[in-house]
Scaffold this motif. Structure first.
Motif, PDB file in Angstrom:
ATOM      1  N   GLY A  22      12.678 -13.938  93.560  1.00 15.96           N
ATOM      2  CA  GLY A  22      11.391 -13.256  93.674  1.00 15.96           C
ATOM      3  C   GLY A  22      11.141 -12.649  95.047  1.00 15.96           C
ATOM      4  O   GLY A  22      10.884 -11.433  95.157  1.00 15.96           O
ATOM      5  N   ILE A  26      10.973  -8.526  95.066  1.00 12.93           N
ATOM      6  CA  ILE A  26       9.632  -7.932  95.096  1.00 12.93           C
ATOM      7  C   ILE A  26       9.460  -6.976  96.286  1.00 12.93           C
ATOM      8  O   ILE A  26       9.008  -5.841  96.106  1.00 12.93           O
ATOM      9  CB  ILE A  26       8.543  -9.023  95.070  1.00 12.93           C
ATOM     10  N   GLN A  30       8.902  -2.870  96.211  1.00 16.45           N
ATOM     11  CA  GLN A  30       7.831  -2.215  96.975  1.00 16.45           C
ATOM     12  C   GLN A  30       8.380  -1.091  97.843  1.00 16.45           C
ATOM     13  O   GLN A  30       7.812   0.005  97.896  1.00 16.45           O
ATOM     14  CB  GLN A  30       7.101  -3.244  97.832  1.00 16.45           C
ATOM     15  N   THR A  52       1.097  -1.936  91.987  1.00 14.01           N
ATOM     16  CA  THR A  52       1.771  -3.242  91.963  1.00 14.01           C
ATOM     17  C   THR A  52       3.206  -3.047  91.503  1.00 14.01           C
ATOM     18  O   THR A  52       3.450  -2.356  90.505  1.00 14.01           O
ATOM     19  CB  THR A  52       1.049  -4.207  90.996  1.00 14.01           C
ATOM     20  N   PRO A  53       4.175  -3.615  92.212  1.00 19.32           N
ATOM     21  CA  PRO A  53       5.578  -3.426  91.824  1.00 19.32           C
ATOM     22  C   PRO A  53       5.833  -3.828  90.376  1.00 19.32           C
ATOM     23  O   PRO A  53       5.297  -4.829  89.899  1.00 19.32           O
ATOM     24  CB  PRO A  53       6.345  -4.344  92.784  1.00 19.32           C
ATOM     25  N   GLY A  56       9.962  -6.102  87.449  1.00 17.43           N
ATOM     26  CA  GLY A  56      10.309  -7.446  87.907  1.00 17.43           C
ATOM     27  C   GLY A  56      11.067  -8.261  86.884  1.00 17.43           C
ATOM     28  O   GLY A  56      11.560  -9.348  87.192  1.00 17.43           O
ATOM     29  N   PHE A 218       4.861 -15.475  90.584  1.00 14.71           N
ATOM     30  CA  PHE A 218       4.607 -14.134  91.120  1.00 14.71           C
ATOM     31  C   PHE A 218       3.778 -13.272  90.169  1.00 14.71           C
ATOM     32  O   PHE A 218       3.221 -12.264  90.590  1.00 14.71           O
ATOM     33  CB  PHE A 218       5.941 -13.428  91.384  1.00 14.71           C
ATOM     34  N   ASN A 219       3.697 -13.677  88.899  1.00 20.62           N
ATOM     35  CA  ASN A 219       3.088 -12.831  87.875  1.00 20.62           C
ATOM     36  C   ASN A 219       1.712 -13.312  87.429  1.00 20.62           C
ATOM     37  O   ASN A 219       0.972 -12.578  86.779  1.00 20.62           O
ATOM     38  CB  ASN A 219       4.044 -12.751  86.666  1.00 20.62           C
ATOM     39  N   LYS A 224       1.651 -10.361  91.715  1.00 21.44           N
ATOM     40  CA  LYS A 224       2.328  -9.680  92.825  1.00 21.44           C
ATOM     41  C   LYS A 224       3.401  -8.739  92.294  1.00 21.44           C
ATOM     42  O   LYS A 224       3.905  -7.879  93.021  1.00 21.44           O
ATOM     43  CB  LYS A 224       2.966 -10.706  93.767  1.00 21.44           C
ATOM     44  N   VAL A 225       3.788  -8.944  91.021  1.00 20.41           N
ATOM     45  CA  VAL A 225       4.805  -8.098  90.392  1.00 20.41           C
ATOM     46  C   VAL A 225       4.590  -8.136  88.884  1.00 20.41           C
ATOM     47  O   VAL A 225       4.126  -9.139  88.335  1.00 20.41           O
ATOM     48  CB  VAL A 225       6.232  -8.586  90.754  1.00 20.41           C
TER      49      VAL A 225
END
Length: 320
Positions: A22, A26, A30, A52-53, A56, A218-219, A224-225
């Motif tokens: 991650g 990530i 970005q 947002t990226p 993923g 992260f999700n 965040k992704v």
């Protein structure tokens, strides 16, 4: 090492690999400006997610693949499950790449996606029909018996596979929704594999659980992704392969009831609008309807997770 201990170890390894990958991928996404563009007609609360990226899902695919090839002896069922995950993930990746990198909002055309999906689904169906001890039979939940589909087996399995992949894709619309629901479904298949499959499907399902759990780091809201079509189609391929390779394709509408409801809501919405000019839901897929009803995004996700747990329990009862 017993099957249960092996699957727990597999889940942990996949989880750790995902946590490691991650922070590597990530920032890379970005820097490459692989950012999500949120639809203007969607819930206004989603507009903050612009940029947002996405894509993923690569993280989960890599985690599942690396875990399977390093923690278990490879067998044919595992190979075909991985082909399903990577193959459908690749179709999603191409779609994401066209939309995000080449800035063509439609991505792959529907027929282009379907050609790839039908090819992979047919490969899976032929393999299972030739190698399964049940041949063209499928297990019927609740009745403790099988039904032989004969020449209808391959088209039926192709339909189930393509429908499952696209239904999981539709479910991916809120932070942590598709990854959380698939984590629960993956736990079901990992546990039921002890009775209905060899070690291979149990390992892949356990790796799926670990990857989804790690990805939630992260999700989960605020994400965040995003997994993108890369991830959602790969998850759909994993769910379809696990069910089909255990001759449990008929269990998908039960344990994957959230996927089914999301897909059905789109079908109902489109059909109603074309026939009557009226919409049944405020917005489809279903999760957006509840958001527009005033539910916070996290409430929708938690309720859908809870429903998935209940449906998985019903799935266990149906096969007991």
């Amino acid at each position: 090492m017993g099957d249960v201990q092996h699957m727990i170890m597999t889940m942990i390894v996949s989880f750790v690999i995902t946590l490691i990958l991650g922070p590597i991928f990530i920032p890379m996404l970005q820097r490459l400006k692989f950012g999500q563009t949120v639809r203007d007609e969607g819930p206004k609360s989603h507009l903050v997610k612009n940029g947002t990226p996405t894509m993923g899902g690569i993280i989960m695919i890599l985690a599942i693949f690396l875990t399977c090839i390093t923690t278990a002896r490879i067998n044919n069922d595992m190979i075909f499950a991985l082909i399903s995950i990577i193959g459908f993930g690749f179709i999603g990746f191409v779609d994401d790449y066209i939309k995000v990198v080449l800035k063509r909002s439609l991505g792959l055309r529907a027929y282009q996606k379907l050609i790839g999906q039908f090819a992979l689904a047919t490969l899976l169906a032929i393999y299972q029909s030739k190698t399964s001890i049940l041949g063209t039979q499928v297990i019927v939940p609740f009745f403790k018996q099988t039904i032989d589909l004969g020449f209808l087996y391959i088209p039926f399995i192709v339909f189930v596979t393509v429908a499952t992949v696209n239904s999981v894709n539709l479910t991916d619309g809120l932070d942590g929704l598709a990854s959380g629901v698939t984590l629960i479904v993956g736990v079901f298949f990992a546990m039921i594999s002890i009775k209905y499959a060899g070690n291979g499907i149990g390992i892949v399902s356990s790796a799926l659980v670990g990857a989804c759990l790690g990805f939630l780091k992260f999700n989960a809201h605020p994400a965040k992704v995003f997994m993108g079509d890369t991830g959602s189609m790969a998850l759909g391929g994993a769910v379809a392969a696990a069910a089909i390779l255990m001759n449990l394709s008929l269990i998908i509408p039960i344990v994957g009831g959230i996927y089914f409801a999301e897909s059905l809501s789109v079908i109902i919405q489109v059909t109603s609008f074309k026939l009557t000019g009226k919409r049944v839901f405020k917005m489809s897929p279903l999760h957006h309807h509840f958001e527009l009803e005033g539910w916070h995004e996290t409430k929708v996700v938690m309720v859908f997770w809870a429903v998935s747990v209940i449906l998985s329990i019903i799935g266990f009862i149906s096969l007991a």
